[in-house]
Design an enzyme around this catalytic site. Structure first.
Site, PDB file in Angstrom:
ATOM      1  N   LYS A 192      -3.386  -7.486  -7.598  1.00  0.00           N
ATOM      2  CA  LYS A 192      -2.918  -6.409  -8.981  1.00  0.00           C
ATOM      3  C   LYS A 192      -2.206  -7.596  -9.547  1.00  0.00           C
ATOM      4  O   LYS A 192      -0.878  -7.216  -9.893  1.00  0.00           O
ATOM      5  CB  LYS A 192      -2.615  -5.369  -8.461  1.00  0.00           C
ATOM      6  CG  LYS A 192      -2.121  -4.468  -9.642  1.00  0.00           C
ATOM      7  CD  LYS A 192      -3.512  -3.555  -9.969  1.00  0.00           C
ATOM      8  CE  LYS A 192      -3.111  -2.888 -11.098  1.00  0.00           C
ATOM      9  NZ  LYS A 192      -4.382  -2.502 -11.919  1.00  0.00           N
ATOM     10  N   ASP A 224      -8.209  -2.317  -8.426  1.00  0.00           N
ATOM     11  CA  ASP A 224      -8.863  -1.224  -8.960  1.00  0.00           C
ATOM     12  C   ASP A 224     -10.375  -1.327  -9.195  1.00  0.00           C
ATOM     13  O   ASP A 224     -10.914  -0.511  -8.659  1.00  0.00           O
ATOM     14  CB  ASP A 224      -7.859  -0.515 -10.344  1.00  0.00           C
ATOM     15  CG  ASP A 224      -7.591  -1.426 -11.242  1.00  0.00           C
ATOM     16  OD1 ASP A 224      -7.531  -2.641 -10.908  1.00  0.00           O
ATOM     17  OD2 ASP A 224      -7.350  -1.272 -12.079  1.00  0.00           O
ATOM     18  N   ASP A 248      -6.264  -1.843   3.444  1.00  0.00           N
ATOM     19  CA  ASP A 248      -6.204  -0.538   4.491  1.00  0.00           C
ATOM     20  C   ASP A 248      -7.190   0.305   3.813  1.00  0.00           C
ATOM     21  O   ASP A 248      -7.955   0.911   4.341  1.00  0.00           O
ATOM     22  CB  ASP A 248      -4.708  -0.171   4.771  1.00  0.00           C
ATOM     23  CG  ASP A 248      -4.728   1.053   5.317  1.00  0.00           C
ATOM     24  OD1 ASP A 248      -5.557   1.445   6.287  1.00  0.00           O
ATOM     25  OD2 ASP A 248      -3.643   1.741   5.462  1.00  0.00           O
TER      26      ASP A 248
END
Ligand code: NAD
Length: 361
Positions: A192, A224, A248
């Site tokens: 990110k 995202d 995760d």
């Protein structure tokens, strides 16, 4: 040289599924002269019952002396009321941290025979074979400071710290590039970097390390977008590498693309490719002792062990082909059963893999 494997069946269905994986390893050991040597130890609830701790010293010694660990699963109703410090799961976390297993590899492969188990359209997932490399021992799950504090205005504030040092990024990047070299040589690093400085550094370091692997095509993607692409067009990926928390979440998405928890293996590796290999599912106490659990995730974990720790892709490939053939024979354990198939237990599924290995030899 003898390749030592510490076998830790654990709790619940652990012993049942590990027995089937050991059957497969024993067969290949004899058939291909792999020179594997297996030694058993206790972990989790089984270790607590025998020694009063889920992670006994002798298990640590056994795991440290071994080249690889094959683990079933830990946990169960029996131990749920124990103090958190001695719960079965502590054994597993202790092992991961003692062995410094920082690279978690989770493949998501969709077997054509099980396509109806996925919630996605067949054309989106058919032929799916991707692998997520998740950093496992750093990032926001471990960063300091962390906690909940009381502000001057009387309001509570929760806080965690996302932190990665260059060396932590370098070592996971090396693992991911090396894994990509054993597959289709495409690596997508997920971050990110547009918002988080820590992952801006992540992107810089991964790019830098990439120069040492000119045979692997490196790309970058924001997390995202990666989450969206994993359900929109997952087959565009080969290997993804990412931070602990992003991994995760993304690895659970990718696991569910295949729709079958009893089929998915995993590996957690250290800097020298020593690893712990285990199915991604838990100890399934609801079906433990009944001989009905699907052993294929554990058998496929053994295949990963042969590929990643022992560099025997030939042997790993034989197991993967045999699993495919076993599924072609229309036998199914209950978790992957569909109408018209023959329902079988763990041992019969293990036997079917052995028969397929013999046929393919
Ligand atoms: P679980 O993965 O054990 O079971 C979830 C569901 O999937 C259950 O209905 C179970 O019967 C089924 N299932 C799981 N593996 C299967 C297999 N191989 N074949 C057929 N069906 C299978 O998750 P849970 O129920 O949330 O947890 C049970 C226990 O396992 C808990 O004590 C938990 O802490 C522990 N756990 C351990 C690990 C591990 O050892 N790595 C991971 C997750 C959970």
């Amino acid at each position: 040289m003898t390749k030592k494997i510490a076998v830790l069946p654990g709790d619940g269905i652990g012993p049942e599924i590990v027995a089937e994986a050991v059957k497969v390893l024993d067969y290949l050991n004899a058939d291909m002269s792999l020179d594997l040597s297996l030694e058993y130890g206790l972990i989790g609830g089984a270790a607590y019952d025998a020694h009063g701790t889920p992670f006994p010293e002798q298990t640590l010694v056994l795991a440290k002396q071994a080249d690889a660990v094959l683990l079933g699963a830990v946990g169960g109703y029996k131990w749920e009321s124990l103090d958190i410090a001695v719960r079965p799961e502590k054994g597993l976390l202790g092992l991961r941290s003692e062995l410094q297993l920082f690279a978690n590899l989770r493949p998501a492969i969709l077997y054509p025979q099980l396509i109806s188990a996925s919630t996605l359209k067949a054309e989106v997932v058919s032929g799916l074979d991707i692998l997520i490399v998740r950093e496992l021992t750093g990032g926001i799950y471990f960063g300091q400071p962390r906690g909940v504090r009381l502000l001057d205005n009387g309001e509570k504030q929760g806080y965690n710290t996302l932190v990665y040092s260059e060396s932590e990024i370098r070592r996971i990047a090396h693992s991911a590039f090396q894994v990509a070299q054993k597959r289709n040589r495409r690596l997508c690093s997920v971050d990110k970097a547009n918002v988080l400085e820590c992952t801006e550094l992540w992107r810089q370091v991964v790019t830098e390390i990439g120069r040492q692997y000119p045979d692997v095509e490196l790309s970058h993607m924001y997390v995202d977008n990666a989450a969206m692409q994993l359900v929109r067009a997952p087959k565009q990926f080969d290997v993804l590498v990412t931070t602990n928390m992003f991994g995760d979440i993304l690895s659970d998405i990718s696991a569910m693309l295949t729709g079958s928890i009893g089929m998915l293996p995993s590996a957690s590796l250290d800097a020298n490719n020593k690893g712990m290999y285990e199915p991604i599912h838990g100890s399934a106490p609801d079906i433990a002792g009944k001989g009905v659990a699907n052993p294929l995730a554990t058998i496929l974990s053994a295949a990963m062990m042969l590929r990643y720790t022992f560099n025997r892709s030939d042997a790993a490939g034989r197991i993967e082909d045999a699993v495919n053939k076993a599924l072609n024979s229309n036998i199914r354990t209950a978790d992957i059963y569909s109408e018209g198939m023959q329902k079988v237990g763990s041992a019969a599924m293990g036997d079917a893999v052995i028969s397929a290995l013999k046929e393919g030899a």
